[in-house]
Design a protein around this motif. Structure first.
Motif, PDB file in Angstrom:
ATOM      1  N   ALA A  62       0.823  -1.205   0.000  1.00 43.72           N
ATOM      2  CA  ALA A  62       0.000   0.000   0.000  1.00 43.72           C
ATOM      3  C   ALA A  62       0.860   1.260   0.000  1.00 43.72           C
ATOM      4  O   ALA A  62       0.558   2.241  -0.703  1.00 43.72           O
ATOM      5  N   TRP A  63       1.943   1.246   0.744  1.00 46.56           N
ATOM      6  CA  TRP A  63       2.858   2.392   0.771  1.00 46.56           C
ATOM      7  C   TRP A  63       3.559   2.559  -0.581  1.00 46.56           C
ATOM      8  O   TRP A  63       3.717   3.671  -1.072  1.00 46.56           O
ATOM      9  N   MET A  64       3.953   1.454  -1.190  1.00 47.63           N
ATOM     10  CA  MET A  64       4.590   1.520  -2.515  1.00 47.63           C
ATOM     11  C   MET A  64       3.635   2.066  -3.565  1.00 47.63           C
ATOM     12  O   MET A  64       4.054   2.770  -4.496  1.00 47.63           O
ATOM     13  N   SER A  65       2.350   1.733  -3.452  1.00 51.96           N
ATOM     14  CA  SER A  65       1.393   2.180  -4.466  1.00 51.96           C
ATOM     15  C   SER A  65       1.211   3.691  -4.474  1.00 51.96           C
ATOM     16  O   SER A  65       0.671   4.242  -5.437  1.00 51.96           O
ATOM     17  N   LEU A  66       1.634   4.358  -3.415  1.00 47.13           N
ATOM     18  CA  LEU A  66       1.542   5.817  -3.347  1.00 47.13           C
ATOM     19  C   LEU A  66       2.811   6.498  -3.820  1.00 47.13           C
ATOM     20  O   LEU A  66       2.958   7.722  -3.669  1.00 47.13           O
ATOM     21  N   HIS A  67       3.727   5.733  -4.418  1.00 48.69           N
ATOM     22  CA  HIS A  67       5.017   6.264  -4.857  1.00 48.69           C
ATOM     23  C   HIS A  67       5.289   5.883  -6.304  1.00 48.69           C
ATOM     24  O   HIS A  67       4.743   4.908  -6.820  1.00 48.69           O
ATOM     25  N   ASP A  68       6.124   6.675  -6.914  1.00 49.11           N
ATOM     26  CA  ASP A  68       6.744   6.286  -8.185  1.00 49.11           C
ATOM     27  C   ASP A  68       7.987   5.487  -7.803  1.00 49.11           C
ATOM     28  O   ASP A  68       9.055   6.039  -7.601  1.00 49.11           O
ATOM     29  N   TRP A  69       7.816   4.174  -7.691  1.00 45.79           N
ATOM     30  CA  TRP A  69       8.794   3.311  -7.026  1.00 45.79           C
ATOM     31  C   TRP A  69       9.664   2.585  -8.045  1.00 45.79           C
ATOM     32  O   TRP A  69       9.155   1.989  -8.991  1.00 45.79           O
ATOM     33  N   ASN A  70      10.941   2.618  -7.779  1.00 47.34           N
ATOM     34  CA  ASN A  70      11.903   1.878  -8.587  1.00 47.34           C
ATOM     35  C   ASN A  70      12.511   0.803  -7.703  1.00 47.34           C
ATOM     36  O   ASN A  70      12.975   1.091  -6.597  1.00 47.34           O
ATOM     37  N   LEU A  71      12.506  -0.459  -8.156  1.00 45.84           N
ATOM     38  CA  LEU A  71      13.026  -1.544  -7.337  1.00 45.84           C
ATOM     39  C   LEU A  71      14.512  -1.406  -7.042  1.00 45.84           C
ATOM     40  O   LEU A  71      15.020  -2.036  -6.112  1.00 45.84           O
ATOM     41  N   VAL A  72      15.202  -0.603  -7.800  1.00 46.92           N
ATOM     42  CA  VAL A  72      16.620  -0.367  -7.521  1.00 46.92           C
ATOM     43  C   VAL A  72      16.781   0.437  -6.239  1.00 46.92           C
ATOM     44  O   VAL A  72      17.776   0.308  -5.522  1.00 46.92           O
ATOM     45  N   GLY A  73      15.777   1.262  -5.895  1.00 49.01           N
ATOM     46  CA  GLY A  73      15.858   1.999  -4.650  1.00 49.01           C
ATOM     47  C   GLY A  73      15.265   3.386  -4.688  1.00 49.01           C
ATOM     48  O   GLY A  73      14.861   3.917  -3.665  1.00 49.01           O
ATOM     49  N   ALA A  74      15.186   4.004  -5.855  1.00 55.80           N
ATOM     50  CA  ALA A  74      14.669   5.364  -5.944  1.00 55.80           C
ATOM     51  C   ALA A  74      13.146   5.355  -5.920  1.00 55.80           C
ATOM     52  O   ALA A  74      12.513   4.521  -6.569  1.00 55.80           O
ATOM     53  N   HIS A  75      12.545   6.276  -5.172  1.00 58.77           N
ATOM     54  CA  HIS A  75      11.106   6.393  -5.138  1.00 58.77           C
ATOM     55  C   HIS A  75      10.712   7.812  -4.759  1.00 58.77           C
ATOM     56  O   HIS A  75      11.411   8.482  -4.001  1.00 58.77           O
ATOM     57  N   THR A  76       9.566   8.242  -5.299  1.00 57.53           N
ATOM     58  CA  THR A  76       9.052   9.583  -5.072  1.00 57.53           C
ATOM     59  C   THR A  76       7.583   9.497  -4.723  1.00 57.53           C
ATOM     60  O   THR A  76       6.822   8.788  -5.395  1.00 57.53           O
ATOM     61  N   PHE A  77       7.167  10.208  -3.695  1.00 60.85           N
ATOM     62  CA  PHE A  77       5.770  10.180  -3.275  1.00 60.85           C
ATOM     63  C   PHE A  77       4.923  10.940  -4.288  1.00 60.85           C
ATOM     64  O   PHE A  77       5.189  12.107  -4.596  1.00 60.85           O
TER      65      PHE A  77
END
Length: 323
Positions: A62-77
Motif C-alpha cells: 500500500a505504501w509503494m502504491s503511493l510512490h513512483d517506485w523503482n526496485l533499484v531503490g529510488a522512489h518519489t511520493f
C-alpha cells in the motif's frame, strides 16, 4: 446458685490461619498467569507468521502504491496518481475483463459440478465410495505446471486432441491461444479439472454432517430425492457452500500459473493480451519492469479490493439464494 457457676465457659478460639508460604504463593501466581497467557501463546505463532509474511507485505505494498517506485531503490511520493492512471489504463481493464471472464467460465460450472458429485458420493447405495473419493481428489495433487503443460498439448492447433475431436464432426481447427473466447475456455478447463474434486470433498464433508434423521423423516412424509436436496441439503449446507464460494472466488481472481504456462511463459498472455489476467499484469509491472513497481503495487491493491467486493457479493447472494 450464682449465675457465674451455671454459665458454660466460652469455646476456645480457632487458631489463626497459617500464612501462605512464599513457595505456595508463587506457585499459585504462576498457575493464574499460565491460565491467562497460555491461550495467547498457543495462537501467537500464527499471528507472528501472518504479520511477517502477510500483514506487513500488505502495508508495504500500500505504501509503494503511493510512490513512483523503482526496485533499484529510488522512489518519489505521488499520492494517488497511480490509481488515477489505472482508471485510464486500457491494459488494466483488458486484464480485468479477462480475469472475470475466466473466473465465470471456471467457477460457476466448477461449483455446480462439485455440488452434483458431492451429492452423488453421499448416497449410501454407491459402491466403492472411498475409491471414487480418492480418485476425484487426484487432480488436485498434480502439479499446476504439469496440468497446464498437458492441457497446452491437448489444445494445440495442429496436433491437439480437441481439434482432432472437432475435426471428426466437421469443425475447422481452432487456434485456442489466438482468440479471447477460445483461450478463456482452455484456461477455464484447466481450473475446472484441477479444483472440482477439491471442492467436491469439502461439500461432501458438509453433507455428511447433516443428521440422517432429517432425510428419514422426509422420506416417510413422501418427499422426493429432489425435495430432500432442495429443502434439507442446501439449507443445511449453506455455511460450507459459502466457504467454498469465497475460496473459489479468491483463487479464481488470483489466477496466474495456468494462463502463464498456457502462454508458454509469455507474461502478456498472448500476442494481443487475449488472456492476460490481473495477476499476470501485476507481475509484468511490479517484477519484470523495475521502473513501475509502484504502479504494480497499485494494481495489486485494486485486485485486492475487487476480490473483497466480489467475495462479499457472492456471500450475500448465496445466503439469500439457499436461505
Amino acid at each position: 446458685m450464682s449465675l457465674s457457676a451455671t454459665t458454660a465457659p466460652p469455646p476456645p478460639a480457632a487458631p489463626p490461619p497459617h500464612p501462605p508460604t512464599p513457595r505456595r504463593s508463587r506457585a499459585h501466581s504462576l498457575t493464574r498467569l499460565d491460565l491467562k497467557l497460555s491461550p495467547y501463546l498457543y495462537i501467537a505463532p500464527f499471528f507472528v507468521i501472518f504479520g511477517i509474511f502477510g500483514f506487513y507485505p500488505m502495508l508495504r505494498t500500500a505504501w509503494m502504491s503511493l510512490h513512483d517506485w523503482n526496485l533499484v531503490g529510488a522512489h518519489t511520493f505521488i499520492g494517488f496518481d497511480n490509481y488515477v492512471a489505472l482508471v485510464r489504463d486500457d491494459y488494466f481493464w483488458n486484464a480485468t475483463l479477462n480475469t472475470f471472464g475466466i473466473f465465470l467460465l471456471s467457477t460457476v460450472p466448477q461449483l455446480l459440478l462439485a455440488l452434483f458429485l458431492a451429492n452423488l458420493l453421499n448416497r449410501t447405495f454407491l459402491r466403492a465410495r472411498t475409491l471414487f473419493r480418492m480418485a476425484i481428489f487426484m487432480p488436485n495433487v498434480v502439479s499446476v505446471a504439469a496440468v497446464a503443460i498437458v492441457f497446452g498439448m491437448l489444445f494445440q492447433r495442429d496436433f491437439g486432441v480437441f481439434n482432432w475431436l472437432l475435426g471428426m464432426v466437421g469443425v475447422d481447427p481452432v487456434d485456442w491461444d489466438a482468440q479471447r473466447w477460445s483461450s478463456w475456455t482452455a484456461v477455464a478447463s484447466m481450473v475446472n479439472w484441477r479444483w472440482t474434486g477439491y471442492n467436491t470433498l469439502i461439500l461432501l464433508a458438509g453433507m455428511q454432517a447433516i443428521p440422517r434423521d432429517l432425510y428419514e423423516a422426509a422420506a416417510i412424509d413422501g418427499a422426493s430425492q429432489w425435495k430432500q436436496f432442495w429443502r434439507i441439503t442446501l439449507p443445511m449446507l449453506t455455511p460450507t457452500f459459502v466457504f467454498v464460494v469465497i475460496l473459489s472466488t479468491i483463487g479464481g481472481l488470483q489466477l496466474f500459473t495456468e494462463p502463464l504456462v498456457f502462454a508458454n511463459g509469455n507474461i502478456t498472455g498472448g500476442d494481443q493480451r487475449e488472456f492476460q489476467t490481473l495477476a499476470m499484469y501485476m507481475y509484468e509491472l511490479g517484477i519484470e519492469n523495475l521502473n513501475t513497481a509502484g504502479y504494480g503495487a497499485a494494481v495489486a491493491w485494486a485486485m485486492f479490493i475487487m476480490i473483497a467486493l466480489v467475495s462479499l457479493l457472492n456471500f450475500l447472494l448465496v445466503r439469500r439464494t439457499v436461505k
